[in-house]
Design a protein around this motif. Structure first.
Motif, PDB file in Angstrom:
ATOM      1  N   LYS A   1       0.819  -1.215   0.000  1.00 24.85           N
ATOM      2  CA  LYS A   1       0.000   0.000   0.000  1.00 24.85           C
ATOM      3  C   LYS A   1       0.853   1.266   0.000  1.00 24.85           C
ATOM      4  CE  LYS A   1      -3.834  -2.154   2.256  1.00 24.85           C
ATOM      5  NZ  LYS A   1      -4.871  -2.182   3.231  1.00 24.85           N
ATOM      6  N   CYS A   2       2.098   1.137   0.342  1.00 22.48           N
ATOM      7  CA  CYS A   2       2.982   2.306   0.454  1.00 22.48           C
ATOM      8  C   CYS A   2       3.896   2.407  -0.761  1.00 22.48           C
ATOM      9  CB  CYS A   2       3.865   2.186   1.698  1.00 22.48           C
ATOM     10  SG  CYS A   2       3.085   1.405   3.120  1.00 22.48           S
TER      11      CYS A   2
ATOM     12  N   CYS B   1       4.245   5.080  -3.574  1.00 24.76           N
ATOM     13  CA  CYS B   1       4.711   6.418  -3.202  1.00 24.76           C
ATOM     14  C   CYS B   1       6.056   6.428  -2.483  1.00 24.76           C
ATOM     15  CB  CYS B   1       3.677   7.103  -2.313  1.00 24.76           C
ATOM     16  SG  CYS B   1       2.083   7.341  -3.106  1.00 24.76           S
ATOM     17  N   HIS B   2       6.473   5.299  -1.930  1.00 22.63           N
ATOM     18  CA  HIS B   2       7.702   5.282  -1.127  1.00 22.63           C
ATOM     19  C   HIS B   2       8.683   4.193  -1.554  1.00 22.63           C
ATOM     20  CE1 HIS B   2       6.487   8.168   1.936  1.00 22.63           C
ATOM     21  NE2 HIS B   2       5.320   7.579   2.021  1.00 22.63           N
TER      22      HIS B   2
ATOM     23  N   VAL C   1       6.414   9.836  -5.180  1.00 25.79           N
ATOM     24  CA  VAL C   1       5.493  10.893  -4.728  1.00 25.79           C
ATOM     25  C   VAL C   1       5.864  11.283  -3.299  1.00 25.79           C
ATOM     26  CG1 VAL C   1       3.083  11.429  -4.190  1.00 25.79           C
ATOM     27  CG2 VAL C   1       3.635  10.093  -6.221  1.00 25.79           C
TER      28      VAL C   1
ATOM     29  N   ARG D   1      15.000   8.842  12.827  1.00 26.72           N
ATOM     30  CA  ARG D   1      15.171  10.092  12.102  1.00 26.72           C
ATOM     31  C   ARG D   1      14.037  11.059  12.453  1.00 26.72           C
ATOM     32  NH1 ARG D   1      13.773  11.316   7.252  1.00 26.72           N
ATOM     33  NH2 ARG D   1      13.489   9.399   6.086  1.00 26.72           N
TER      34      ARG D   1
ATOM     35  N   ALA E   1      11.158  13.689  11.410  1.00 30.42           N
ATOM     36  CA  ALA E   1      10.250  13.804  10.262  1.00 30.42           C
ATOM     37  C   ALA E   1      10.646  14.975   9.364  1.00 30.42           C
ATOM     38  CB  ALA E   1       8.816  13.994  10.754  1.00 30.42           C
ATOM     39  N   GLY E   2      10.484  14.762   8.080  1.00 29.99           N
ATOM     40  CA  GLY E   2      10.681  15.856   7.125  1.00 29.99           C
ATOM     41  C   GLY E   2      12.120  16.218   6.858  1.00 29.99           C
TER      42      GLY E   2
ATOM     43  N   TYR F   1       8.800  18.588   1.342  1.00 30.03           N
ATOM     44  CA  TYR F   1       7.740  18.221   2.287  1.00 30.03           C
ATOM     45  C   TYR F   1       6.741  19.359   2.453  1.00 30.03           C
ATOM     46  CZ  TYR F   1      10.835  14.498   4.096  1.00 30.03           C
ATOM     47  OH  TYR F   1      11.635  13.387   4.259  1.00 30.03           O
ATOM     48  N   SER F   2       5.613  19.017   3.053  1.00 30.88           N
ATOM     49  CA  SER F   2       4.694  20.064   3.499  1.00 30.88           C
ATOM     50  C   SER F   2       5.343  20.765   4.697  1.00 30.88           C
ATOM     51  CB  SER F   2       3.363  19.449   3.926  1.00 30.88           C
ATOM     52  OG  SER F   2       3.551  18.617   5.059  1.00 30.88           O
TER      53      SER F   2
ATOM     54  N   TRP G   1      10.705   9.472  14.360  1.00 35.42           N
ATOM     55  CA  TRP G   1      10.027   8.210  14.041  1.00 35.42           C
ATOM     56  C   TRP G   1      10.539   7.046  14.879  1.00 35.42           C
ATOM     57  CZ3 TRP G   1       5.793   9.341  11.884  1.00 35.42           C
ATOM     58  CH2 TRP G   1       5.697  10.352  10.928  1.00 35.42           C
TER      59      TRP G   1
ATOM     60  N   LEU H   1       0.538   6.125  11.110  1.00 33.85           N
ATOM     61  CA  LEU H   1      -0.015   5.224  10.093  1.00 33.85           C
ATOM     62  C   LEU H   1      -1.482   4.877  10.364  1.00 33.85           C
ATOM     63  CD1 LEU H   1       2.995   2.847   9.376  1.00 33.85           C
ATOM     64  CD2 LEU H   1       2.256   4.864   8.105  1.00 33.85           C
TER      65      LEU H   1
ATOM     66  N   THR I   1      -0.689  17.308   6.446  1.00 31.42           N
ATOM     67  CA  THR I   1       0.295  16.558   5.672  1.00 31.42           C
ATOM     68  C   THR I   1      -0.188  16.382   4.238  1.00 31.42           C
ATOM     69  OG1 THR I   1       1.535  14.501   5.465  1.00 31.42           O
ATOM     70  CG2 THR I   1      -0.670  14.297   6.358  1.00 31.42           C
ATOM     71  N   ARG I   2       0.775  16.264   3.334  1.00 28.35           N
ATOM     72  CA  ARG I   2       0.434  16.034   1.932  1.00 28.35           C
ATOM     73  C   ARG I   2       0.359  14.538   1.622  1.00 28.35           C
ATOM     74  NH1 ARG I   2       3.718  16.898  -1.903  1.00 28.35           N
ATOM     75  NH2 ARG I   2       5.596  17.564  -0.838  1.00 28.35           N
ATOM     76  N   MET I   3       0.592  13.723   2.606  1.00 31.38           N
ATOM     77  CA  MET I   3       0.534  12.282   2.355  1.00 31.38           C
ATOM     78  C   MET I   3      -0.919  11.866   2.129  1.00 31.38           C
ATOM     79  SD  MET I   3       2.279   9.117   4.234  1.00 31.38           S
ATOM     80  CE  MET I   3       1.379   7.761   4.949  1.00 31.38           C
TER      81      MET I   3
HETATM   82  C1  HEC Z   1      -0.315   8.555  -2.288  1.00 30.63           C
HETATM   83  C2  HEC Z   1       1.079   8.509  -1.935  1.00 30.63           C
HETATM   84  C3  HEC Z   1       1.446   7.967  -0.555  1.00 30.63           C
HETATM   85  C4  HEC Z   1       1.099   6.749   0.007  1.00 30.63           C
HETATM   86  C5  HEC Z   1       0.176   5.679  -0.553  1.00 30.63           C
HETATM   87  C6  HEC Z   1       1.817   6.675   1.262  1.00 30.63           C
HETATM   88  N1  HEC Z   1       2.558   7.808   1.465  1.00 30.63           N
HETATM   89 FE1  HEC Z   1       3.777   8.208   3.049  1.00 30.63          FE
HETATM   90  N2  HEC Z   1       4.136  10.067   2.331  1.00 30.63           N
HETATM   91  C7  HEC Z   1       3.670  10.561   1.122  1.00 30.63           C
HETATM   92  C8  HEC Z   1       4.048  11.958   0.983  1.00 30.63           C
HETATM   93  C9  HEC Z   1       3.725  12.886  -0.172  1.00 30.63           C
HETATM   94  C10 HEC Z   1       4.770  12.277   2.162  1.00 30.63           C
HETATM   95  C11 HEC Z   1       5.306  13.646   2.569  1.00 30.63           C
HETATM   96  C12 HEC Z   1       4.151  14.282   3.342  1.00 30.63           C
HETATM   97  C13 HEC Z   1       4.337  15.729   3.738  1.00 30.63           C
HETATM   98  O1  HEC Z   1       5.352  16.356   3.418  1.00 30.63           O
HETATM   99  O2  HEC Z   1       3.423  16.218   4.421  1.00 30.63           O
HETATM  100  C14 HEC Z   1       4.813  11.057   2.973  1.00 30.63           C
HETATM  101  C15 HEC Z   1       5.464  10.955   4.202  1.00 30.63           C
HETATM  102  C16 HEC Z   1       5.618   9.779   4.914  1.00 30.63           C
HETATM  103  C17 HEC Z   1       6.417   9.618   6.098  1.00 30.63           C
HETATM  104  C18 HEC Z   1       7.300  10.676   6.734  1.00 30.63           C
HETATM  105  C19 HEC Z   1       8.631  10.633   6.013  1.00 30.63           C
HETATM  106  C20 HEC Z   1       9.738  11.496   6.552  1.00 30.63           C
HETATM  107  O3  HEC Z   1      10.769  11.593   5.867  1.00 30.63           O
HETATM  108  O4  HEC Z   1       9.613  12.069   7.643  1.00 30.63           O
HETATM  109  C21 HEC Z   1       6.319   8.313   6.478  1.00 30.63           C
HETATM  110  C22 HEC Z   1       6.984   7.661   7.664  1.00 30.63           C
HETATM  111  C23 HEC Z   1       5.442   7.667   5.553  1.00 30.63           C
HETATM  112  N3  HEC Z   1       5.037   8.575   4.610  1.00 30.63           N
HETATM  113  C24 HEC Z   1       5.103   6.326   5.594  1.00 30.63           C
HETATM  114  C25 HEC Z   1       4.165   5.724   4.754  1.00 30.63           C
HETATM  115  C26 HEC Z   1       3.772   4.334   4.855  1.00 30.63           C
HETATM  116  C27 HEC Z   1       4.359   3.333   5.821  1.00 30.63           C
HETATM  117  C28 HEC Z   1       2.797   4.139   3.911  1.00 30.63           C
HETATM  118  C29 HEC Z   1       1.979   2.872   3.648  1.00 30.63           C
HETATM  119  C30 HEC Z   1       1.136   2.439   4.740  1.00 30.63           C
HETATM  120  C31 HEC Z   1       2.628   5.394   3.187  1.00 30.63           C
HETATM  121  N4  HEC Z   1       3.477   6.323   3.737  1.00 30.63           N
HETATM  122  C32 HEC Z   1       1.762   5.588   2.129  1.00 30.63           C
HETATM  123  C33 HEC Z   1       2.933   9.872   0.181  1.00 30.63           C
HETATM  124  C34 HEC Z   1       2.356   8.625   0.374  1.00 30.63           C
END
Ligand code: HEC
Length: 126
Positions: free
Chosen positions: A37-38, A41-42, A51, A61, A63-64, A71-72, A82, A91, A101-103
């Protein structure tokens, strides 16, 4: 039998302790499936952004802080470090922890999914 009685008491005690623990230990093999699921984007490879930022070395680490990822403001200013607990909370519902957050991910409702995923991530992001 006397000894088995003691043994089952011990087991019951251990189970009670385990269920009181903040987070149950997850199953990394199951977590790998949850990670699908991640994946879109990751990346788990250092320096490879999609993304979302690479999750390489994410535990411990702040965040951001992946260099070169935009990042946002909300993520950068969250000050989150984390670990098992902060990752679990984030999560479960990313927007509850960091409303802006933009996630674009709604969250993982099942505690077992999160525990398994975190176990996998800990191995895969070293
Ligand atoms: C649709 C795309 C998308 C999906 C799906 C997604 N993420 Fe993200 N994630 C992002 C984005 C974009 C950011 C940066 C958010 C921000 O800057 O606010 C982020 C940020 C994060 C961060 C913080 C990273 C940091 O460097 O501090 C973590 C941890 C994270 N995601 C974990 C996950 C995990 C685990 C999953 C699966 C369960 C997941 N993400 C699913 C897009 C996604």
């Amino acid at each position: 039998m006397k000894t088995s009685g003691i043994a089952s008491l011990l087991v019951a005690g251990a189970l009670a302790l385990a269920s009181q623990g903040a987070l149950a230990a997850g199953d990394a093999a199951k977590g790998e499936k949850v990670y699908k699921k991640c994946k879109a984007c990751h990346s788990l490879e250092a320096g490879k952004k999609k993304v979302g930022p690479s999750l390489a070395g994410i535990f411990g680490r702040t965040a951001g802080t992946v260099e070169g990822f935009k990042y946002s403001k909300a993520m950068v200013e969250s000050g989150i470090v984390w670990d098992d607990k902060t990752m679990d909370e984030f999560l479960a519902k990313p927007k509850k922890v960091i409303p802006k957050t933009r996630m674009g991910f709604p969250g993982l409702k099942k505690e077992a999914d999160r525990a398994n995923l975190i176990a996998y991530m800990k191995e895969a992001t070293k």
